[in-house]
Scaffold this motif. Sequence first.
Motif, PDB file in Angstrom:
ATOM      1  N   ALA A  42      28.559 -28.902   2.796  1.00  0.00           N
ATOM      2  CA  ALA A  42      27.306 -29.648   2.662  1.00  0.00           C
ATOM      3  C   ALA A  42      26.143 -28.696   2.406  1.00  0.00           C
ATOM      4  O   ALA A  42      25.310 -28.942   1.519  1.00  0.00           O
ATOM      5  CB  ALA A  42      27.053 -30.471   3.927  1.00  0.00           C
ATOM      6  N   GLY A  43      26.102 -27.581   3.160  1.00  0.00           N
ATOM      7  CA  GLY A  43      25.018 -26.620   2.976  1.00  0.00           C
ATOM      8  C   GLY A  43      25.037 -25.977   1.604  1.00  0.00           C
ATOM      9  O   GLY A  43      23.991 -25.848   0.942  1.00  0.00           O
ATOM     10  N   ASP A  73      30.336 -33.918  -4.307  1.00  0.00           N
ATOM     11  CA  ASP A  73      31.115 -33.084  -3.388  1.00  0.00           C
ATOM     12  C   ASP A  73      30.741 -33.365  -1.940  1.00  0.00           C
ATOM     13  O   ASP A  73      31.612 -33.438  -1.058  1.00  0.00           O
ATOM     14  CB  ASP A  73      30.909 -31.605  -3.715  1.00  0.00           C
ATOM     15  CG  ASP A  73      31.631 -31.179  -4.978  1.00  0.00           C
ATOM     16  OD1 ASP A  73      32.597 -31.870  -5.362  1.00  0.00           O
ATOM     17  OD2 ASP A  73      31.233 -30.170  -5.587  1.00  0.00           O
ATOM     18  N   VAL A  74      29.443 -33.527  -1.680  1.00  0.00           N
ATOM     19  CA  VAL A  74      28.998 -33.849  -0.318  1.00  0.00           C
ATOM     20  C   VAL A  74      29.514 -35.232   0.076  1.00  0.00           C
ATOM     21  O   VAL A  74      29.980 -35.447   1.202  1.00  0.00           O
ATOM     22  CB  VAL A  74      27.457 -33.794  -0.223  1.00  0.00           C
ATOM     23  CG1 VAL A  74      26.995 -34.277   1.155  1.00  0.00           C
ATOM     24  CG2 VAL A  74      26.952 -32.372  -0.464  1.00  0.00           C
ATOM     25  N   PHE A 110      33.892 -41.809  -5.349  1.00  0.00           N
ATOM     26  CA  PHE A 110      33.410 -40.442  -5.592  1.00  0.00           C
ATOM     27  C   PHE A 110      34.360 -39.663  -6.501  1.00  0.00           C
ATOM     28  O   PHE A 110      33.919 -38.944  -7.400  1.00  0.00           O
ATOM     29  CB  PHE A 110      33.227 -39.706  -4.268  1.00  0.00           C
ATOM     30  CG  PHE A 110      32.068 -40.208  -3.450  1.00  0.00           C
ATOM     31  CD1 PHE A 110      30.787 -40.235  -3.984  1.00  0.00           C
ATOM     32  CD2 PHE A 110      32.239 -40.644  -2.145  1.00  0.00           C
ATOM     33  CE1 PHE A 110      29.716 -40.703  -3.242  1.00  0.00           C
ATOM     34  CE2 PHE A 110      31.180 -41.107  -1.390  1.00  0.00           C
ATOM     35  CZ  PHE A 110      29.907 -41.145  -1.940  1.00  0.00           C
ATOM     36  N   ALA A 111      35.676 -39.818  -6.263  1.00  0.00           N
ATOM     37  CA  ALA A 111      36.648 -39.106  -7.103  1.00  0.00           C
ATOM     38  C   ALA A 111      36.593 -39.600  -8.539  1.00  0.00           C
ATOM     39  O   ALA A 111      36.736 -38.811  -9.488  1.00  0.00           O
ATOM     40  CB  ALA A 111      38.052 -39.283  -6.536  1.00  0.00           C
ATOM     41  N   VAL A 283      38.433 -31.039   0.841  1.00  0.00           N
ATOM     42  CA  VAL A 283      37.714 -30.015   1.614  1.00  0.00           C
ATOM     43  C   VAL A 283      37.547 -28.715   0.822  1.00  0.00           C
ATOM     44  O   VAL A 283      36.420 -28.256   0.590  1.00  0.00           O
ATOM     45  CB  VAL A 283      38.443 -29.707   2.955  1.00  0.00           C
ATOM     46  CG1 VAL A 283      37.664 -28.667   3.754  1.00  0.00           C
ATOM     47  CG2 VAL A 283      38.617 -30.981   3.767  1.00  0.00           C
ATOM     48  N   ILE A 284      38.654 -28.129   0.393  1.00  0.00           N
ATOM     49  CA  ILE A 284      38.598 -26.820  -0.254  1.00  0.00           C
ATOM     50  C   ILE A 284      37.866 -26.878  -1.587  1.00  0.00           C
ATOM     51  O   ILE A 284      36.986 -26.051  -1.870  1.00  0.00           O
ATOM     52  CB  ILE A 284      40.024 -26.249  -0.461  1.00  0.00           C
ATOM     53  CG1 ILE A 284      40.769 -26.180   0.882  1.00  0.00           C
ATOM     54  CG2 ILE A 284      39.949 -24.872  -1.109  1.00  0.00           C
ATOM     55  CD1 ILE A 284      40.116 -25.297   1.906  1.00  0.00           C
ATOM     56  N   SER A 285      38.213 -27.870  -2.423  1.00  0.00           N
ATOM     57  CA  SER A 285      37.577 -27.977  -3.737  1.00  0.00           C
ATOM     58  C   SER A 285      36.067 -28.173  -3.642  1.00  0.00           C
ATOM     59  O   SER A 285      35.303 -27.441  -4.284  1.00  0.00           O
ATOM     60  CB  SER A 285      38.225 -29.106  -4.546  1.00  0.00           C
ATOM     61  OG  SER A 285      37.626 -29.208  -5.822  1.00  0.00           O
ATOM     62  N   PRO A 286      35.563 -29.130  -2.848  1.00  0.00           N
ATOM     63  CA  PRO A 286      34.103 -29.261  -2.716  1.00  0.00           C
ATOM     64  C   PRO A 286      33.437 -28.028  -2.114  1.00  0.00           C
ATOM     65  O   PRO A 286      32.293 -27.720  -2.435  1.00  0.00           O
ATOM     66  CB  PRO A 286      33.935 -30.469  -1.781  1.00  0.00           C
ATOM     67  CG  PRO A 286      35.194 -31.241  -1.941  1.00  0.00           C
ATOM     68  CD  PRO A 286      36.263 -30.221  -2.147  1.00  0.00           C
ATOM     69  N   MET A 287      34.169 -27.304  -1.250  1.00  0.00           N
ATOM     70  CA  MET A 287      33.602 -26.116  -0.621  1.00  0.00           C
ATOM     71  C   MET A 287      33.527 -24.950  -1.605  1.00  0.00           C
ATOM     72  O   MET A 287      32.587 -24.141  -1.570  1.00  0.00           O
ATOM     73  CB  MET A 287      34.435 -25.719   0.606  1.00  0.00           C
ATOM     74  CG  MET A 287      33.853 -24.565   1.416  1.00  0.00           C
ATOM     75  SD  MET A 287      34.648 -24.385   3.033  1.00  0.00           S
ATOM     76  CE  MET A 287      36.357 -24.116   2.561  1.00  0.00           C
TER      77      MET A 287
END
Length: 315
Positions: A42-43, A73-74, A110-111, A283-287
């Motif tokens: 998120a950050g 992504d968020v 979202f996807a 998780v990993i992809s958006p991060m």
Amino acid sequence: MEPESRANGTIIAEFILLGLVETPGLRPVVSVLFFFAYLVTAGGNLSILAAILLEPKLHTPMYFFLGNLSVLDVGCISVTVPPMLGRLLSHKRTVSYGACLTQLFFFHQFAGVDCFLLTAMAYDRFLAICRPLTYSTRMNQTVQRTLVAVSWVCAFTNALTHTVAISTLLFCGPRVINHFYCDLPQLFQLSCSSTKLNELLLFGLGILMAGAPVILIVTSYIHVAVAVLRIRSAEGRKKAFSTCSSHLTVVGIFYGTGIFNYMRLGSVDASDKDKGIGILNTVISPMLNPLIYSLRNPDVQGALQRVLTGKRAMV
């Protein structure tokens, strides 16, 4: 959206999500790790969005789409991780039928937007590199907003179709989902009515939502590669390829995990591999996306530095 009672069986009103770990001693560790991952994601994405909004140099179509991707992504990680953390902290693994379908809808919303937005970004790179003289007119603000709006509408239609279709299935037990969020493959396995129509629907819409965008992305980058190879300057070729490499990396991760996840509908036994793919996807992809887009981009790096230090850009 509660399931109705039917004559041929007792309809369950809630599911049990097993989550990522069943060992009580590991739950605090998992909670901390995923809470940290959520904060970083998120950050990082909100920092990218702030940099794009505040930095005049980044007010271009490419960064307009990137800003929208950061919002997605968020949204994607917020649909899956906070509910999972809530269940871990409350030691409650049940999720109501309505909450499960709501999570399913927003995840596919979202996807779905992601699919079309990544295609719009490929089209933007195609115009910028292959049609530079008409780029400003073909990719003006009206076109940008239209592409984003159409992406949301198409994704909404897809998500609503799947949600309504799965609400017609009968769930009469078992009710255990070996995953940490509700998704189509796992729910198909629990249905005690035929899912053939739902699987055909998933396949057909998958062609439109993923197959067509992949073809358009590949076609765009074939033209981009041909155009870049014609550039005589080595520095020019390097700069052109660097603007595309980040996008291609994100596309590879997104579609690679998605295809693996939804092509395994024939598997009756829920596998821990599904959880791993789910972690990569949600998780990993958006991060990683903020890191991928900023790692080799000095403009984004400079804008992020100014946002974090509070310095204004020189106009």
